[in-house]
Write a protein that holds these residues in place. Structure first.
Motif, PDB file in Angstrom:
ATOM      1  N   LYS A  36       0.824  -1.218   0.000  1.00  0.00           N
ATOM      2  CA  LYS A  36       0.000   0.000   0.000  1.00  0.00           C
ATOM      3  C   LYS A  36       0.851   1.259   0.000  1.00  0.00           C
ATOM      4  CE  LYS A  36      -4.185  -1.864   1.903  1.00  0.00           C
ATOM      5  NZ  LYS A  36      -5.332  -1.562   2.725  1.00  0.00           N
ATOM      6  N   GLU A  37       2.039   1.149  -0.599  1.00  0.00           N
ATOM      7  CA  GLU A  37       2.943   2.296  -0.612  1.00  0.00           C
ATOM      8  C   GLU A  37       2.324   3.501  -1.308  1.00  0.00           C
ATOM      9  OE1 GLU A  37       3.896  -0.730  -1.864  1.00  0.00           O
ATOM     10  OE2 GLU A  37       5.478  -1.407  -0.524  1.00  0.00           O
ATOM     11  N   GLN A  38       1.694   3.269  -2.458  1.00  0.00           N
ATOM     12  CA  GLN A  38       1.112   4.373  -3.227  1.00  0.00           C
ATOM     13  C   GLN A  38       0.012   5.080  -2.437  1.00  0.00           C
ATOM     14  OE1 GLN A  38       3.763   4.640  -5.406  1.00  0.00           O
ATOM     15  NE2 GLN A  38       2.140   5.764  -6.414  1.00  0.00           N
ATOM     16  N   GLU A  39      -0.773   4.317  -1.712  1.00  0.00           N
ATOM     17  CA  GLU A  39      -1.836   4.915  -0.898  1.00  0.00           C
ATOM     18  C   GLU A  39      -1.233   5.821   0.178  1.00  0.00           C
ATOM     19  OE1 GLU A  39      -5.218   3.373   2.211  1.00  0.00           O
ATOM     20  OE2 GLU A  39      -4.748   2.098   0.500  1.00  0.00           O
ATOM     21  N   MET A  40      -0.163   5.354   0.815  1.00  0.00           N
ATOM     22  CA  MET A  40       0.492   6.144   1.846  1.00  0.00           C
ATOM     23  C   MET A  40       1.072   7.427   1.252  1.00  0.00           C
ATOM     24  SD  MET A  40       3.873   5.329   4.089  1.00  0.00           S
ATOM     25  CE  MET A  40       4.849   5.513   2.594  1.00  0.00           C
ATOM     26  N   TRP A  41       1.784   7.312   0.114  1.00  0.00           N
ATOM     27  CA  TRP A  41       2.356   8.510  -0.514  1.00  0.00           C
ATOM     28  C   TRP A  41       1.243   9.478  -0.907  1.00  0.00           C
ATOM     29  CZ3 TRP A  41       6.975   9.349   0.787  1.00  0.00           C
ATOM     30  CH2 TRP A  41       7.939   8.350   0.840  1.00  0.00           C
ATOM     31  N   GLY A  42       0.113   8.965  -1.388  1.00  0.00           N
ATOM     32  CA  GLY A  42      -1.016   9.823  -1.760  1.00  0.00           C
ATOM     33  C   GLY A  42      -1.554  10.600  -0.570  1.00  0.00           C
ATOM     34  N   LYS A  43      -1.689   9.918   0.572  1.00  0.00           N
ATOM     35  CA  LYS A  43      -2.166  10.596   1.785  1.00  0.00           C
ATOM     36  C   LYS A  43      -1.197  11.698   2.210  1.00  0.00           C
ATOM     37  CE  LYS A  43      -4.678   6.725   3.817  1.00  0.00           C
ATOM     38  NZ  LYS A  43      -4.715   5.787   4.958  1.00  0.00           N
ATOM     39  N   LEU A  44       0.102  11.385   2.147  1.00  0.00           N
ATOM     40  CA  LEU A  44       1.101  12.391   2.523  1.00  0.00           C
ATOM     41  C   LEU A  44       1.094  13.569   1.554  1.00  0.00           C
ATOM     42  CD1 LEU A  44       4.077  10.098   3.590  1.00  0.00           C
ATOM     43  CD2 LEU A  44       2.581  11.450   5.081  1.00  0.00           C
ATOM     44  N   GLN A  45       0.903  13.286   0.271  1.00  0.00           N
ATOM     45  CA  GLN A  45       0.841  14.363  -0.723  1.00  0.00           C
ATOM     46  C   GLN A  45      -0.305  15.314  -0.403  1.00  0.00           C
ATOM     47  OE1 GLN A  45       0.887  13.103  -4.871  1.00  0.00           O
ATOM     48  NE2 GLN A  45       2.051  11.298  -4.257  1.00  0.00           N
ATOM     49  N   GLN A  46      -1.466  14.750  -0.093  1.00  0.00           N
ATOM     50  CA  GLN A  46      -2.631  15.580   0.217  1.00  0.00           C
ATOM     51  C   GLN A  46      -2.400  16.401   1.472  1.00  0.00           C
ATOM     52  OE1 GLN A  46      -5.806  12.673   0.372  1.00  0.00           O
ATOM     53  NE2 GLN A  46      -6.602  13.427  -1.571  1.00  0.00           N
ATOM     54  N   LYS A  47      -1.877  15.783   2.506  1.00  0.00           N
ATOM     55  CA  LYS A  47      -1.713  16.473   3.784  1.00  0.00           C
ATOM     56  C   LYS A  47      -0.634  17.554   3.716  1.00  0.00           C
ATOM     57  CE  LYS A  47      -1.755  15.859   8.650  1.00  0.00           C
ATOM     58  NZ  LYS A  47      -2.204  15.001   9.692  1.00  0.00           N
ATOM     59  N   LEU A  48       0.463  17.282   2.995  1.00  0.00           N
ATOM     60  CA  LEU A  48       1.584  18.209   2.986  1.00  0.00           C
ATOM     61  C   LEU A  48       1.639  19.108   1.761  1.00  0.00           C
ATOM     62  CD1 LEU A  48       4.334  15.782   4.307  1.00  0.00           C
ATOM     63  CD2 LEU A  48       2.979  17.439   5.614  1.00  0.00           C
ATOM     64  N   GLY A  49       0.822  18.806   0.735  1.00  0.00           N
ATOM     65  CA  GLY A  49       0.818  19.630  -0.463  1.00  0.00           C
ATOM     66  C   GLY A  49       2.097  19.514  -1.274  1.00  0.00           C
ATOM     67  N   LYS A  50       2.707  18.349  -1.249  1.00  0.00           N
ATOM     68  CA  LYS A  50       3.950  18.107  -1.983  1.00  0.00           C
ATOM     69  C   LYS A  50       3.736  16.962  -2.967  1.00  0.00           C
ATOM     70  CE  LYS A  50       7.096  20.044   1.236  1.00  0.00           C
ATOM     71  NZ  LYS A  50       7.397  21.314   0.681  1.00  0.00           N
ATOM     72  N   THR A  51       4.593  16.893  -3.986  1.00  0.00           N
ATOM     73  CA  THR A  51       4.519  15.785  -4.930  1.00  0.00           C
ATOM     74  C   THR A  51       5.199  14.565  -4.319  1.00  0.00           C
ATOM     75  OG1 THR A  51       6.629  16.251  -6.011  1.00  0.00           O
ATOM     76  CG2 THR A  51       4.672  17.388  -6.892  1.00  0.00           C
ATOM     77  N   GLU A  52       4.935  13.408  -4.904  1.00  0.00           N
ATOM     78  CA  GLU A  52       5.574  12.187  -4.423  1.00  0.00           C
ATOM     79  C   GLU A  52       7.097  12.287  -4.550  1.00  0.00           C
ATOM     80  OE1 GLU A  52       5.579   7.369  -5.227  1.00  0.00           O
ATOM     81  OE2 GLU A  52       3.940   8.574  -6.026  1.00  0.00           O
ATOM     82  N   LYS A  53       7.538  12.877  -5.640  1.00  0.00           N
ATOM     83  CA  LYS A  53       8.981  13.044  -5.856  1.00  0.00           C
ATOM     84  C   LYS A  53       9.589  13.928  -4.775  1.00  0.00           C
ATOM     85  CE  LYS A  53      12.299  14.318  -9.422  1.00  0.00           C
ATOM     86  NZ  LYS A  53      12.486  14.756 -10.799  1.00  0.00           N
ATOM     87  N   GLU A  54       8.900  15.025  -4.410  1.00  0.00           N
ATOM     88  CA  GLU A  54       9.392  15.914  -3.358  1.00  0.00           C
ATOM     89  C   GLU A  54       9.461  15.179  -2.011  1.00  0.00           C
ATOM     90  OE1 GLU A  54       7.924  20.371  -4.487  1.00  0.00           O
ATOM     91  OE2 GLU A  54       6.372  18.936  -3.940  1.00  0.00           O
ATOM     92  N   LEU A  55       8.432  14.394  -1.718  1.00  0.00           N
ATOM     93  CA  LEU A  55       8.410  13.661  -0.457  1.00  0.00           C
ATOM     94  C   LEU A  55       9.524  12.625  -0.403  1.00  0.00           C
ATOM     95  CD1 LEU A  55       4.573  13.117  -0.105  1.00  0.00           C
ATOM     96  CD2 LEU A  55       6.016  14.562   1.324  1.00  0.00           C
ATOM     97  N   LYS A  56       9.703  11.900  -1.478  1.00  0.00           N
ATOM     98  CA  LYS A  56      10.744  10.871  -1.488  1.00  0.00           C
ATOM     99  C   LYS A  56      12.132  11.480  -1.409  1.00  0.00           C
ATOM    100  CE  LYS A  56       8.114   7.126  -3.526  1.00  0.00           C
ATOM    101  NZ  LYS A  56       7.974   6.197  -4.629  1.00  0.00           N
ATOM    102  N   SER A  57      12.286  12.684  -1.955  1.00  0.00           N
ATOM    103  CA  SER A  57      13.605  13.335  -1.859  1.00  0.00           C
ATOM    104  C   SER A  57      13.907  13.744  -0.423  1.00  0.00           C
ATOM    105  CB  SER A  57      13.692  14.535  -2.795  1.00  0.00           C
ATOM    106  OG  SER A  57      12.919  15.609  -2.326  1.00  0.00           O
ATOM    107  N   LEU A  58      12.883  13.972   0.383  1.00  0.00           N
ATOM    108  CA  LEU A  58      13.077  14.316   1.791  1.00  0.00           C
ATOM    109  C   LEU A  58      13.671  13.157   2.573  1.00  0.00           C
ATOM    110  CD1 LEU A  58       9.716  16.126   2.557  1.00  0.00           C
ATOM    111  CD2 LEU A  58      11.958  17.191   2.335  1.00  0.00           C
ATOM    112  N   VAL A  59      13.401  11.946   2.142  1.00  0.00           N
ATOM    113  CA  VAL A  59      13.863  10.774   2.872  1.00  0.00           C
ATOM    114  C   VAL A  59      15.086  10.129   2.240  1.00  0.00           C
ATOM    115  CG1 VAL A  59      11.629  10.303   3.904  1.00  0.00           C
ATOM    116  CG2 VAL A  59      12.196   9.261   1.722  1.00  0.00           C
TER     117      VAL A  59
END
Length: 60
Positions: A36-59
């Motif tokens: 369910k990785e995509q679902e988790m990234w989608g939730k984080l995108q909505q909450k933080l207003g960032k793209t999946e690429k931006e979120l993954k670059s943070l980690v």
């Protein structure tokens, strides 16, 4: 960009980094479930207003 195996292997550390950067994230927001990785990234995108690429670059 980390792949799902890298994310799964160090998830507790990654959760800590994200929570330090974004105090409004909860454990529920960062719930990692196999397959369910995509679902988790989608939730984080909505909450933080960032793209999946931006979120993954943070980690990276």
């Amino acid at each position: 960009m980390p792949n799902s195996n890298e994310i799964k292997g160090s998830w507790e550390e990654l959760k800590g980094k994200l929570k330090q950067s974004y105090a409004d994230l909860t454990d529920d927001d960062l719930m990692y479930e196999e397959g369910k990785e995509q679902e988790m990234w989608g939730k984080l995108q909505q909450k933080l207003g960032k793209t999946e690429k931006e979120l993954k670059s943070l980690v990276d």
